[in-house]
Write an enzyme that holds these catalytic residues in place. Structure first.
Site, short mmCIF file in Angstrom:
data_model
loop_
_atom_site.label_atom_id
_atom_site.label_comp_id
_atom_site.label_asym_id
_atom_site.label_seq_id
_atom_site.Cartn_x
_atom_site.Cartn_y
_atom_site.Cartn_z
N ALA A 74 -5.68 -19.64 -3.20
CA ALA A 74 -6.21 -18.55 -2.33
C ALA A 74 -7.81 -17.61 -2.65
O ALA A 74 -8.08 -17.41 -1.94
CB ALA A 74 -5.00 -17.20 -2.49
N THR A 75 -8.36 -18.36 -4.10
CA THR A 75 -9.95 -17.88 -4.55
C THR A 75 -10.63 -18.95 -3.28
O THR A 75 -11.71 -18.23 -3.39
CB THR A 75 -9.52 -18.24 -6.23
N ASN A 155 -2.41 -6.63 -5.29
CA ASN A 155 -2.09 -7.87 -5.95
C ASN A 155 -1.07 -7.08 -6.85
O ASN A 155 -0.52 -6.98 -8.34
CB ASN A 155 -2.90 -8.76 -6.36
N GLN A 183 -0.62 -12.46 -1.21
CA GLN A 183 1.13 -11.76 -1.82
C GLN A 183 1.60 -11.72 -0.88
O GLN A 183 2.77 -11.27 -1.19
CB GLN A 183 0.49 -9.92 -2.54
N CYS A 328 -5.81 -12.69 -12.49
CA CYS A 328 -7.53 -13.08 -12.75
C CYS A 328 -8.50 -11.92 -13.02
O CYS A 328 -9.67 -12.08 -12.40
CB CYS A 328 -6.68 -13.23 -10.87
#
Length: 380
Positions: A74-75, A155, A183, A328
């Protein structure tokens, strides 16, 4: 031999579902071919597996197969969405990005980096429950807006945003809308048609699939430039050889989530409510951060008044796996940006602890966890 700690950190990552692991196994050794080399049987087998997995991924969010671009997670998907749209619209009259202060760093930091003399980034605040003020949002949303990015589920605190309503307002002014759904996908129903989003990011490892693979939904007709060069894979959107085993696992995880989502949700909500109610009885002054009603199933963002989260984590380290915030985050020594954005003072924010339950959480684990928290209170 010591027992493994109870795992209550499902929002950081999830264990691979055994059925996902089984689906992946043939593609490590037996069907190991390069899926982009279809002039031999090995490559063809891999390519067929990826086509099938792509349809499983697309089906989970009600997208067309051709609207799914595989990424490393996803990043990368969030970066591809935002940077790709900005790069493709360098000469556009639209010069504004809008996002929210509680976004994951993949969006928050990317949006800030993209801000320059030609492109304005507006970071909107949230209220005490983590919700965006829609009237304030609409006051800065206009024909100058290029893209808006608001996550489905936070998140850290689990707050759910009204994505369909935000997307509608974006459409009304011709702005593109991206959502980080990492999420949410696999945990709650996500339908890109019903939501009306243009771009949507998600990851396999948040939904009982392997790490290292994710996807970006790109609605047909939305154009963006790739981040990587060096290959025409993924319709030219993402160069590089696709990791067949991971993508097969991603597809299997999506299919399992689609079949089990409602059953999982009900059981997880039951366990989470039980855990919170008993903790609240044990610690009457316990804080619950975020929205008590509109939140992600399984999320408990709580604080023990007067006790820092580091102290609690230290006590629980070999007993219960929990978290102090985003996996993260680069702000580990400071109170969470998300919690401070709720208007909490630094001392209260520093007490925050995230417990997140998932598919493999059990009643026995909740019972054991409550016993451990009782021992913590007793100072044992």
């Amino acid at each position: 031999m010591s027992m493994s700690p109870i795992y209550f950190d499902y929002q950081a990552t999830t264990p691979i579902d055994p059925n996902v692991r089984s689906a992946m196994e043939p593609y490590w050794n037996e069907h190991f071919g390069n899926p982009h080399m279809v002039d031999n049987l090995y490559g063809t087998k891999a390519a067929e597996a990826i086509r099938y997995a792509r349809s499983e991924v697309a089906n989970l969010i009600n997208a067309d197969d051709g609207e799914i671009v595989f990424t490393s997670g996803a990043t990368e998907s969030c970066n591809l969405a935002l940077r790709g749209i900005v790069a493709n619209n360098k000469h556009s009259q639209r010069s504004r990005i809008i996002t929210v202060v509680t976004e994951h760093p993949a969006v928050f930091e990317t949006a800030n980096q993209l801000s320059n003399s030609d492109l304005e980034t507006i970071i909107l605040p949230v209220g005490v429950t983590g919700h965006l003020d829609l009237e304030q949002f609409e006051s800065v949303l206009d024909e100058q807006t290029l893209i808006v990015s608001v996550m489905v589920a936070n998140n850290e605190i689990g707050t759910l945003h009204p994505i369909a309503e935000i997307a509608k307002r974006c459409r009304d002014v011709g702005a593109l809308f991206h959502t980080d759904a990492s999420q949410a996908v696999g945990r709650i129903p996500i339908d890109v048609e019903a939501l009306g989003v243009d771009l949507l990011s998600f990851s396999a490892h948040k939904m009982y699939g392997p790490k290292g693979v994710g996807a970006l939904f790109i609605r047909t007709g939305v154009n963006l430039l790739p981040l990587f060069t060096g290959g025409e894979q993924e319709q030219g959107m993402r160069a590089g050889t696709l990791p067949t085993p991971n993508i097969v696992g991603f597809g299997a995880a999506c299919n399992i989530s689609l079949q089990n989502m409602e059953e999982d949700r009900q059981r997880i909500e039951y366990l989470t409510t039980w855990l919170y109610d008993d903790l609240k009885e044990l610690y009457p002054n316990l804080h619950l951060f975020g929205d008590s009603a509109h939140r992600l199933p399984g999320n408990l963002s709580i604080g023990f008044p007067g006790v820092s989260s580091e102290q609690v984590v230290s006590y629980l380290f070999d007993k219960i796996a929990v978290a102090t915030g985003s996996a993260c985050s680069s702000e580990k020594t400071q109170p969470s940006r998300v919690l401070l954005a709720l208007g909490l003072d630094p001392e209260t924010a520093s007490t925050a602890l995230r417990l997140s339950l998932g598919r493999f959480s059990t009643e026995s684990e909740v019972n054991k966890a409550l016993t451990i928290f009782k021992s913590m209170k007793a100072g044992k």
